[in-house]
Design a protein around this motif. Structure first.
Motif, PDB file in Angstrom:
ATOM      1  N   PHE A 134     -14.541  59.201 -80.412  1.00  0.00           N
ATOM      2  CA  PHE A 134     -16.071  60.198 -80.488  1.00  0.00           C
ATOM      3  C   PHE A 134     -16.282  61.202 -79.432  1.00  0.00           C
ATOM      4  O   PHE A 134     -16.750  62.049 -79.333  1.00  0.00           O
ATOM      5  CB  PHE A 134     -17.236  59.224 -80.617  1.00  0.00           C
ATOM      6  CG  PHE A 134     -17.300  58.335 -79.349  1.00  0.00           C
ATOM      7  CD1 PHE A 134     -17.883  58.491 -78.294  1.00  0.00           C
ATOM      8  CD2 PHE A 134     -16.775  56.909 -79.566  1.00  0.00           C
ATOM      9  CE1 PHE A 134     -18.139  57.853 -77.284  1.00  0.00           C
ATOM     10  CE2 PHE A 134     -16.998  56.013 -78.451  1.00  0.00           C
ATOM     11  CZ  PHE A 134     -17.621  56.371 -77.364  1.00  0.00           C
ATOM     12  N   GLU A 135     -15.532  60.944 -78.216  1.00  0.00           N
ATOM     13  CA  GLU A 135     -15.557  61.802 -77.170  1.00  0.00           C
ATOM     14  C   GLU A 135     -14.853  63.267 -77.394  1.00  0.00           C
ATOM     15  O   GLU A 135     -15.436  64.203 -77.211  1.00  0.00           O
ATOM     16  CB  GLU A 135     -14.823  61.169 -75.760  1.00  0.00           C
ATOM     17  CG  GLU A 135     -15.319  59.992 -75.234  1.00  0.00           C
ATOM     18  CD  GLU A 135     -14.783  59.291 -74.132  1.00  0.00           C
ATOM     19  OE1 GLU A 135     -15.289  58.765 -73.217  1.00  0.00           O
ATOM     20  OE2 GLU A 135     -13.565  59.392 -74.353  1.00  0.00           O
ATOM     21  N   SER A 136     -13.656  63.273 -78.165  1.00  0.00           N
ATOM     22  CA  SER A 136     -13.037  64.178 -78.500  1.00  0.00           C
ATOM     23  C   SER A 136     -13.940  65.253 -79.368  1.00  0.00           C
ATOM     24  O   SER A 136     -13.878  66.356 -79.297  1.00  0.00           O
ATOM     25  CB  SER A 136     -11.682  63.675 -79.267  1.00  0.00           C
ATOM     26  OG  SER A 136     -10.854  64.759 -79.703  1.00  0.00           O
ATOM     27  N   LYS A 137     -14.691  64.491 -80.223  1.00  0.00           N
ATOM     28  CA  LYS A 137     -15.332  65.322 -81.059  1.00  0.00           C
ATOM     29  C   LYS A 137     -16.486  65.940 -80.557  1.00  0.00           C
ATOM     30  O   LYS A 137     -16.871  67.192 -80.696  1.00  0.00           O
ATOM     31  CB  LYS A 137     -16.250  64.369 -82.217  1.00  0.00           C
ATOM     32  CG  LYS A 137     -14.925  63.870 -83.180  1.00  0.00           C
ATOM     33  CD  LYS A 137     -15.568  62.742 -84.180  1.00  0.00           C
ATOM     34  CE  LYS A 137     -14.515  62.348 -85.095  1.00  0.00           C
ATOM     35  NZ  LYS A 137     -15.351  61.185 -85.938  1.00  0.00           N
ATOM     36  N   PHE A 138     -17.031  65.261 -79.449  1.00  0.00           N
ATOM     37  CA  PHE A 138     -18.238  65.864 -78.786  1.00  0.00           C
ATOM     38  C   PHE A 138     -17.530  67.308 -77.932  1.00  0.00           C
ATOM     39  O   PHE A 138     -18.292  68.226 -77.911  1.00  0.00           O
ATOM     40  CB  PHE A 138     -18.626  65.277 -77.336  1.00  0.00           C
ATOM     41  CG  PHE A 138     -19.658  65.528 -76.377  1.00  0.00           C
ATOM     42  CD1 PHE A 138     -20.987  65.657 -76.980  1.00  0.00           C
ATOM     43  CD2 PHE A 138     -19.260  66.076 -75.298  1.00  0.00           C
ATOM     44  CE1 PHE A 138     -21.964  65.989 -76.061  1.00  0.00           C
ATOM     45  CE2 PHE A 138     -20.372  66.750 -74.351  1.00  0.00           C
ATOM     46  CZ  PHE A 138     -21.590  66.561 -74.919  1.00  0.00           C
ATOM     47  N   TYR A 139     -16.357  66.961 -77.363  1.00  0.00           N
ATOM     48  CA  TYR A 139     -15.961  68.401 -76.554  1.00  0.00           C
ATOM     49  C   TYR A 139     -15.551  69.537 -77.670  1.00  0.00           C
ATOM     50  O   TYR A 139     -15.675  70.623 -77.193  1.00  0.00           O
ATOM     51  CB  TYR A 139     -14.705  67.955 -75.653  1.00  0.00           C
ATOM     52  CG  TYR A 139     -15.268  67.124 -74.557  1.00  0.00           C
ATOM     53  CD1 TYR A 139     -15.741  68.087 -73.425  1.00  0.00           C
ATOM     54  CD2 TYR A 139     -14.830  65.823 -74.381  1.00  0.00           C
ATOM     55  CE1 TYR A 139     -16.214  67.185 -72.464  1.00  0.00           C
ATOM     56  CE2 TYR A 139     -15.402  65.251 -73.385  1.00  0.00           C
ATOM     57  CZ  TYR A 139     -15.997  65.832 -72.139  1.00  0.00           C
ATOM     58  OH  TYR A 139     -16.487  65.108 -71.035  1.00  0.00           O
ATOM     59  N   GLN A 140     -15.118  69.080 -78.789  1.00  0.00           N
ATOM     60  CA  GLN A 140     -14.579  70.232 -79.807  1.00  0.00           C
ATOM     61  C   GLN A 140     -16.109  70.858 -80.180  1.00  0.00           C
ATOM     62  O   GLN A 140     -15.904  71.968 -80.515  1.00  0.00           O
ATOM     63  CB  GLN A 140     -14.189  69.382 -80.870  1.00  0.00           C
ATOM     64  CG  GLN A 140     -12.727  68.839 -80.779  1.00  0.00           C
ATOM     65  CD  GLN A 140     -12.193  68.194 -81.934  1.00  0.00           C
ATOM     66  OE1 GLN A 140     -12.763  68.112 -82.924  1.00  0.00           O
ATOM     67  NE2 GLN A 140     -11.131  67.384 -81.829  1.00  0.00           N
ATOM     68  N   ALA A 141     -17.131  70.102 -80.395  1.00  0.00           N
ATOM     69  CA  ALA A 141     -18.450  70.635 -80.621  1.00  0.00           C
ATOM     70  C   ALA A 141     -18.806  71.882 -79.734  1.00  0.00           C
ATOM     71  O   ALA A 141     -19.668  72.718 -79.954  1.00  0.00           O
ATOM     72  CB  ALA A 141     -19.552  69.687 -80.956  1.00  0.00           C
ATOM     73  N   HIS A 142     -18.294  71.622 -78.470  1.00  0.00           N
ATOM     74  CA  HIS A 142     -18.901  72.437 -77.275  1.00  0.00           C
ATOM     75  C   HIS A 142     -17.523  73.366 -76.854  1.00  0.00           C
ATOM     76  O   HIS A 142     -17.562  74.001 -75.787  1.00  0.00           O
ATOM     77  CB  HIS A 142     -19.162  71.803 -75.926  1.00  0.00           C
ATOM     78  CG  HIS A 142     -20.634  71.001 -76.339  1.00  0.00           C
ATOM     79  ND1 HIS A 142     -20.571  69.647 -76.794  1.00  0.00           N
ATOM     80  CD2 HIS A 142     -21.860  71.306 -75.844  1.00  0.00           C
ATOM     81  CE1 HIS A 142     -21.850  69.413 -76.933  1.00  0.00           C
ATOM     82  NE2 HIS A 142     -22.785  70.436 -76.240  1.00  0.00           N
ATOM     83  N   ASN A 143     -16.674  73.617 -77.751  1.00  0.00           N
ATOM     84  CA  ASN A 143     -15.451  74.619 -77.774  1.00  0.00           C
ATOM     85  C   ASN A 143     -14.780  74.574 -76.525  1.00  0.00           C
ATOM     86  O   ASN A 143     -14.517  75.386 -75.625  1.00  0.00           O
ATOM     87  CB  ASN A 143     -16.185  75.995 -77.861  1.00  0.00           C
ATOM     88  CG  ASN A 143     -16.618  76.376 -79.093  1.00  0.00           C
ATOM     89  OD1 ASN A 143     -16.098  75.942 -80.278  1.00  0.00           O
ATOM     90  ND2 ASN A 143     -17.987  76.748 -79.295  1.00  0.00           N
ATOM     91  N   MET A 144     -14.698  73.209 -75.892  1.00  0.00           N
ATOM     92  CA  MET A 144     -13.857  72.630 -74.876  1.00  0.00           C
ATOM     93  C   MET A 144     -12.549  72.360 -75.170  1.00  0.00           C
ATOM     94  O   MET A 144     -12.425  71.440 -75.985  1.00  0.00           O
ATOM     95  CB  MET A 144     -14.623  71.834 -73.751  1.00  0.00           C
ATOM     96  CG  MET A 144     -13.937  71.581 -72.460  1.00  0.00           C
ATOM     97  SD  MET A 144     -14.779  70.875 -71.224  1.00  0.00           S
ATOM     98  CE  MET A 144     -13.444  70.420 -70.053  1.00  0.00           C
ATOM     99  N   LYS A 145     -11.451  72.754 -74.361  1.00  0.00           N
ATOM    100  CA  LYS A 145     -10.127  72.304 -74.785  1.00  0.00           C
ATOM    101  C   LYS A 145      -9.936  70.854 -74.440  1.00  0.00           C
ATOM    102  O   LYS A 145     -10.421  70.494 -73.005  1.00  0.00           O
ATOM    103  CB  LYS A 145      -8.980  73.056 -73.878  1.00  0.00           C
ATOM    104  CG  LYS A 145      -7.522  72.759 -74.267  1.00  0.00           C
ATOM    105  CD  LYS A 145      -6.592  73.667 -73.872  1.00  0.00           C
ATOM    106  CE  LYS A 145      -5.391  73.221 -74.057  1.00  0.00           C
ATOM    107  NZ  LYS A 145      -5.132  72.966 -75.294  1.00  0.00           N
ATOM    108  N   GLU A 146      -9.461  70.190 -75.199  1.00  0.00           N
ATOM    109  CA  GLU A 146      -9.740  68.653 -75.172  1.00  0.00           C
ATOM    110  C   GLU A 146      -7.953  68.157 -75.761  1.00  0.00           C
ATOM    111  O   GLU A 146      -7.758  68.643 -76.566  1.00  0.00           O
ATOM    112  CB  GLU A 146     -10.794  67.833 -75.434  1.00  0.00           C
ATOM    113  CG  GLU A 146     -11.068  68.026 -76.997  1.00  0.00           C
ATOM    114  CD  GLU A 146     -10.196  67.169 -77.956  1.00  0.00           C
ATOM    115  OE1 GLU A 146      -9.908  66.252 -77.514  1.00  0.00           O
ATOM    116  OE2 GLU A 146      -9.920  68.090 -78.887  1.00  0.00           O
ATOM    117  N   CYS A 147      -7.873  66.823 -75.453  1.00  0.00           N
ATOM    118  CA  CYS A 147      -6.685  66.287 -76.142  1.00  0.00           C
ATOM    119  C   CYS A 147      -7.170  64.562 -76.012  1.00  0.00           C
ATOM    120  O   CYS A 147      -7.118  64.191 -75.205  1.00  0.00           O
ATOM    121  CB  CYS A 147      -5.461  66.438 -75.321  1.00  0.00           C
ATOM    122  SG  CYS A 147      -4.257  65.485 -76.158  1.00  0.00           S
TER     123      CYS A 147
END
Length: 373
Positions: free
Chosen positions: A139-152
């Motif tokens: 659920f953390e990954s989805k949060f960053y994707q929603a804010h257009n931040m590079k995550e893995c």
């Protein structure tokens, strides 16, 4: 790298081991713990100096923490690294990331701050500070994707390290326990502040468990020599808990041996879930810290098993609810009626499968990709 506590030391050591597969001669330095040091890490300060919990407690150590931060920043400014990785401890590491990123150093943050739970506007500071966020939970990954931040999303390395079916018999044998008798694990935390606030409560709960279930074996793993000294002094002061078997480290072996675990909220709750053991989660903090936190934290649960399942899989006894009587009652019920909690154990299996992603390898590849770019 900078890691601030025992859970960060575990993540850091696994990441270092994987990075050395590609760069065996790399210089990896900063602040870390014994597991990172075993992998050839050079720590400039004892990691213990960063292990502070609570808003009020930080104020008492603020001058020291600022001093450590300044010294480390000067060192990195003078010797710019190819990449800087802040492991958890966001108040300390994100500030370092922000300053180093301005110098052109690629920055990674490993373990998302609880930005989805409180102070959501921090996402803008995080994006300003961090080139790559390594997340442990889906659920953390989805949060960053929603804010257009590079995550893995790397999953959790603990899910790779801990067997799907840990052997209770083998663990009991390793600890010198009788596997035919119930075992209760007591884990009051790895930080001094945690033990300060919940140590006495946990010891008194253990005493009540012993009175009501004299056949139960009580085991407490001390995170390190400093914590053992602190716990032994607490035992003598309150005059209870003498029947507890205290061991040095070996927290995973203790969890594997246990029928039920009573523990402080934190990464240990995930470890307990991955061991498929019923648990009782306990947490206390300074009254002012709790009063402030209660106003600003916007989540229904504090323990990782409940957050991942989005429902109350395990009981959370927080602040005034965390009494020796309440803890002992919950533990004893799980010892006497294990059949009531079989569905919870099945949920723990699902959590394990979800987080088993080859975390150390995925994290190392993501870091090396960042350096390559």
């Amino acid at each position: 790298m900078i890691a601030g506590e025992a859970s960060g030391d575990i993540l850091g050591s696994g990441l270092i081991k994987e990075l050395r597969e590609t760069y065996p001669d790399a210089i990896i330095e900063g602040i870390g713990g014994p597991l990172m040091i075993e992998q050839g890490f050079n720590t400039h300060f004892p990691m213990e100096r960063l292990s502070v919990m609570g808003l009020v407690e930080v104020l008492g150590r603020l001058r020291e923490l600022i001093g450590i931060h300044r010294k480390m920043y000067r060192h990195f400014k003078k010797n710019p690294p190819d990449v800087f990785i802040g492991i958890d401890a966001p108040d300390f590491t994100l500030r370092m990331e922000r300053k180093l990123k301005k110098l052109g150093v690629p920055t990674v943050h490993y373990v998302s701050p609880s930005v989805w739970a409180w102070r959501k506007k921090r996402i803008f500071k995080i994006k300003e500070s961090t080139d790559l966020m390594l997340t442990l939970l889906p659920f953390e990954s989805k949060f960053y994707q929603a804010h257009n931040m590079k995550e893995c999303f790397v999953g959790h390395p603990l899910a790779d390290d801990i067997p799907m079916e840990p052997s209770r018999t083998e663990a009991c044998c390793a600890l010198g326990l009788d596997s035919q008798r119930p075992v209760v694990a007591i884990l009051p935390g790895s930080r001094g502040g945690e033990i300060k606030y919940i140590g006495e409560t946990m010891l008194r709960a253990a005493d009540l468990i012993h009175q009501k279930l004299p056949d139960a074996q009580l085991v407490l793993p001390a995170a390190n020599e400093i914590r053992r000294t602190q716990l032994e002094a607490l035992q003598q002061m309150v005059g209870v808990g003498q029947q507890i078997k205290m061991v040095d480290g070996q927290s995973r072996t203790v969890m594997a041996a246990a029928n039920v675990i009573a523990l402080a909220s934190g990464t240990a709750t995930l470890e307990a879930a991955l061991h498929k053991r019923p648990m009782v989660v306990v947490y206390k903090m300074a009254p002012l810290t709790y009063a402030i936190g209660k106003r600003i934290v916007k989540v229904d649960y504090i323990s990782l098993p409940n957050l991942l399942a989005n429902k109350p899989l395990v009981p959370e006894l927080i602040q005034d609810e965390a009494t020796p009587e309440a803890i002992s009652e919950e533990v004893i019920d799980r010892i006497n009626h294990p059949e009531k909690y079989e569905s919870v154990v099945q949920e723990f299996h699902q959590i394990h499968e979800l987080l088993q992603q080859g975390g150390n390898t995925k994290a190392a590849r993501a870091v090396l990709d960042l350096i390559g770019r």
